[in-house]
Design a protein around this motif. Structure first.
Motif, short mmCIF file in Angstrom:
data_model
loop_
_atom_site.label_atom_id
_atom_site.label_comp_id
_atom_site.label_asym_id
_atom_site.label_seq_id
_atom_site.Cartn_x
_atom_site.Cartn_y
_atom_site.Cartn_z
N MET A 1 0.84 -1.21 0.00
CA MET A 1 0.00 0.00 0.00
C MET A 1 0.87 1.26 0.00
SD MET A 1 -2.67 -1.66 2.69
CE MET A 1 -3.52 -0.21 3.29
N ALA A 2 1.92 1.24 0.82
CA ALA A 2 2.83 2.39 0.89
C ALA A 2 3.53 2.61 -0.45
CB ALA A 2 3.86 2.18 2.00
N PHE A 3 3.94 1.54 -1.11
CA PHE A 3 4.61 1.63 -2.40
C PHE A 3 3.71 2.37 -3.40
CE2 PHE A 3 4.80 0.01 -6.75
CZ PHE A 3 6.09 0.35 -7.11
N PHE A 4 2.46 1.93 -3.53
CA PHE A 4 1.56 2.55 -4.51
C PHE A 4 1.26 4.01 -4.16
CE2 PHE A 4 0.77 -1.88 -5.74
CZ PHE A 4 0.90 -1.75 -7.12
N GLU A 5 1.09 4.28 -2.86
CA GLU A 5 0.82 5.67 -2.46
C GLU A 5 2.02 6.57 -2.74
OE1 GLU A 5 -2.59 5.93 0.78
OE2 GLU A 5 -0.84 4.88 1.60
N GLU A 6 3.21 6.06 -2.44
CA GLU A 6 4.43 6.85 -2.71
C GLU A 6 4.62 7.11 -4.20
OE1 GLU A 6 7.45 4.50 -0.81
OE2 GLU A 6 6.65 4.98 1.18
N GLU A 7 4.12 6.17 -5.01
CA GLU A 7 4.23 6.33 -6.46
C GLU A 7 3.08 7.16 -7.04
OE1 GLU A 7 6.98 5.19 -8.41
OE2 GLU A 7 7.70 5.07 -6.34
N GLY A 8 2.24 7.70 -6.15
CA GLY A 8 1.21 8.64 -6.61
C GLY A 8 -0.19 8.09 -6.78
N LEU A 9 -0.42 6.82 -6.40
CA LEU A 9 -1.76 6.25 -6.55
C LEU A 9 -2.55 6.43 -5.26
CD1 LEU A 9 -3.59 4.40 -8.46
CD2 LEU A 9 -2.81 2.50 -7.03
N LYS A 10 -3.72 7.05 -5.36
CA LYS A 10 -4.58 7.18 -4.18
C LYS A 10 -5.37 5.87 -4.04
CE LYS A 10 -5.23 12.18 -3.90
NZ LYS A 10 -4.32 12.69 -4.92
N ILE A 11 -5.41 5.35 -2.81
CA ILE A 11 -6.08 4.06 -2.58
C ILE A 11 -7.13 4.19 -1.49
CG2 ILE A 11 -4.14 2.65 -3.40
CD1 ILE A 11 -3.34 2.19 -0.47
N LYS A 12 -8.00 3.17 -1.40
CA LYS A 12 -9.04 3.14 -0.36
C LYS A 12 -9.22 1.70 0.10
CE LYS A 12 -12.64 2.67 -3.87
NZ LYS A 12 -13.93 3.13 -4.39
N THR A 13 -9.74 1.53 1.31
CA THR A 13 -10.00 0.19 1.85
C THR A 13 -11.50 0.01 2.00
OG1 THR A 13 -7.90 0.25 3.02
CG2 THR A 13 -9.49 -1.40 3.74
N GLU A 14 -12.00 -1.12 1.48
CA GLU A 14 -13.43 -1.40 1.53
C GLU A 14 -13.72 -2.58 2.46
OE1 GLU A 14 -15.10 -1.78 -2.39
OE2 GLU A 14 -14.54 0.27 -2.94
N ARG A 15 -14.98 -3.01 2.45
CA ARG A 15 -15.44 -4.13 3.29
C ARG A 15 -14.52 -5.35 3.13
NH1 ARG A 15 -19.16 -8.04 1.89
NH2 ARG A 15 -19.42 -7.00 -0.11
N THR B 1 0.54 3.51 -12.81
CA THR B 1 1.50 3.73 -11.72
C THR B 1 2.72 2.83 -11.87
OG1 THR B 1 -0.34 4.31 -10.26
CG2 THR B 1 1.74 3.75 -9.19
N LEU B 2 2.48 1.55 -12.16
CA LEU B 2 3.59 0.60 -12.32
C LEU B 2 4.44 0.94 -13.56
CD1 LEU B 2 1.64 -2.65 -11.43
CD2 LEU B 2 3.63 -1.80 -10.18
N ARG B 3 3.77 1.27 -14.66
CA ARG B 3 4.52 1.61 -15.89
C ARG B 3 5.38 2.86 -15.68
NH1 ARG B 3 -0.19 -0.35 -19.39
NH2 ARG B 3 -1.15 1.64 -18.94
N ARG B 4 4.82 3.83 -14.98
CA ARG B 4 5.56 5.07 -14.70
C ARG B 4 6.79 4.77 -13.84
NH1 ARG B 4 1.14 7.76 -13.30
NH2 ARG B 4 1.48 7.46 -11.07
N SER B 5 6.61 3.92 -12.82
CA SER B 5 7.72 3.54 -11.94
C SER B 5 8.80 2.80 -12.72
CB SER B 5 7.23 2.65 -10.81
OG SER B 5 6.23 3.30 -10.07
N MET B 6 8.37 1.95 -13.66
CA MET B 6 9.32 1.21 -14.49
C MET B 6 10.14 2.17 -15.36
SD MET B 6 6.82 -1.95 -15.61
CE MET B 6 7.95 -2.87 -16.69
N ARG B 7 9.45 3.15 -15.95
CA ARG B 7 10.16 4.14 -16.79
C ARG B 7 11.18 4.91 -15.97
NH1 ARG B 7 5.22 4.99 -19.29
NH2 ARG B 7 4.77 6.81 -17.98
N ARG B 8 10.75 5.36 -14.79
CA ARG B 8 11.64 6.13 -13.91
C ARG B 8 12.87 5.33 -13.52
NH1 ARG B 8 7.38 7.76 -9.82
NH2 ARG B 8 6.24 9.44 -10.81
N ALA B 9 12.67 4.02 -13.31
CA ALA B 9 13.78 3.16 -12.87
C ALA B 9 14.68 2.75 -14.05
CB ALA B 9 13.23 1.92 -12.17
#
Length: 408
Positions: A83-97, A114-122
């Motif tokens: 969850m922290a990885f995706f949030e740090e990479e700019g994805l807003k997340i939520k938790t449901e039932r 988000t993943l593709r962007r992180s891959m490009r950056r790396a």
């Protein structure tokens, strides 16, 4: 700096590429489809249930096969880390039932972006429409790949992230199992999992499209109960599906693939047989001159009422004051235990995941490296690991990918 070759650009392959590249390696991802993450795109009905926010005990308890193998991987990259990885990479997340974690936008495309962007950056290099035919193994070490056009690619490490057999339209055709066998690994028997059930009884066709909430499903093998849970399900033209059924398939799939099982549905699990009988008696007393079909409609959705009448054997036009105690109690029993025959599982086209895969005894649990071939790693669904629905299978992908990405 070494050259890392990743076979498969799904969830596990993408994350492994990011961490490998962040560690200073030259990383290449080979994907036979025209784009990355085809299966990820359709998970969670296109919303992408990317992990589960439960505690670690619940995380391990949700893994159906070889949970102990994941001890090091899960603690190395937890669901909170994901969850922290995706949030740090700019994805807003939520938790449901049920702890299910989704992108705030409800769009799986945002997870992929988000993943593709992180891959490009790396600095990851992606090769689309590129099919890998073989892994080069020389003197007990992985040395590279051979593509379908016979091109030879040299490398220092190979990570196999090819997925299983489920949703073959996304390119999951079991290539990883062949690579594993050719490298000397055992591949356990594979079956579809998190998949709907085929049901013999004709009445399910009449109920097609009907969703039921707050019901209890039991699965029995002869007299032995092998599954029982409460939740939500749906009838289809071939049988039953929905969260409750998919979870059941992960518990009884191996049995259901070999033999018929009995499914028993409790339509009123909040009431005991006595309480339900009292409720029906009250309805009968209040409407004693009405026909059966006009009184029991209050108990069920409209689509279910004629089916229940038909199965009960009570004439739909019979006045309720003429219904005997035996008939009424038989109807109570039917409502509390509607029987169905499970004739098998739906195939890989409809299965969310594959149960079975590369035997984990032959894989290092801390690094995902083969114990037979140096520099060869297996991650994600290609391994003999599977979990119930709720984001747990993607967490297996993230955790095993992180372990391999940091180990190469």
């Amino acid at each position: 700096m070494s050259k890392v070759l990743i076979v498969g650009g799904g969830a596990a392959g993408m994350l492994a590429s990011i961490f490998s590249a962040r560690n200073g390696h030259e990383v290449h991802v080979y994907e036979k489809n025209e784009k990355l993450g085809k299966k990820l795109y359709i998970t969670g009905k296109g919303r992408c249930n990317l992990t589960n926010a439960c505690d670690m005990d619940a995380l391990f308890a949700s893994v159906r096969t070889n949970s102990r193998f994941l001890y090091s991987a899960f603690y190395g990259f937890t669901n909170q880390d994901a969850m922290a990885f995706f949030e740090e990479e700019g994805l807003k997340i939520k938790t449901e039932r049920g702890g299910r974690v989704f992108p705030l936008s409800d769009r799986s495309a945002d997870v992929l972006d988000t993943l593709r962007r992180s891959m490009r950056r790396a600095g990851v290099e992606v090769h689309l429409n590129t099919e890998v035919k073989d892994i080069i193994v020389e003197a007990g070490e992985a040395r590279g790949l051979i593509l379908s056009d016979k091109t030879r690619i040299e490398g220092d490490a190979v990570i196999v992230a090819t997925g299983g057999l489920s949703y073959p339209v996304t390119g999951s055709t079991g290539d990883g199992y062949r690579f594993a066998k050719e490298a000397g690994h055992k591949v356990t028997d594979c079956i579809p999992s998190l998949t709907p059930f085929n049901i013999r009884e004709q009445f399910v066709k009449d109920l097609q499209g009907l969703s039921l909430k707050n019901v209890e499903l039991r699965i029995c093998n002869g007299k032995k109960e092998v599954f029982r849970e409460f939740g939500e399900m749906m009838f289809t033209h071939f049988g039953i599906t929905g969260p409750l059924v998919l979870t059941a398939s992960s518990y009884v799939g191996t049995l259901a693939a070999k033999q018929e099982l009995k499914a028993v549905l409790d339509l009123k699990p909040a009431l005991s047989e006595e309480q339900l009988d009292q409720r029906i008696l009250r309805e009968f007393d209040a409407n004693h001159n009405k026909s059966f079909k006009n009184v029991i409609g209050s108990l069920f959705p409209a689509k279910l009422t004629p089916v229940m009448i038909g199965l009960s054997g009570i004439d739909q036009d019979k006045k309720v004051h003429d219904i005997s105690r035996e008939e009424r109690q038989g109807f109570v029993k039917l409502t509390k235990s509607l029987p169905m025959t499970v004739t098998g599982l739906r195939d890989y086209k409809e299965a969310i995941i594959t149960k079975g895969g590369v035997a984990v005894k032959e894989i290092n649990p801390s690094t995902m490296e083969s114990k037979f071939v140096k520099g060869l790693y297996f991650i994600g669904e290609v391994l003999d690991l599977d979990a119930v629905t709720g984001g747990f299978n993607l967490q297996i992908a993230w955790s095993t990918a992180y372990a391999a990405g940091n180990a190469v």
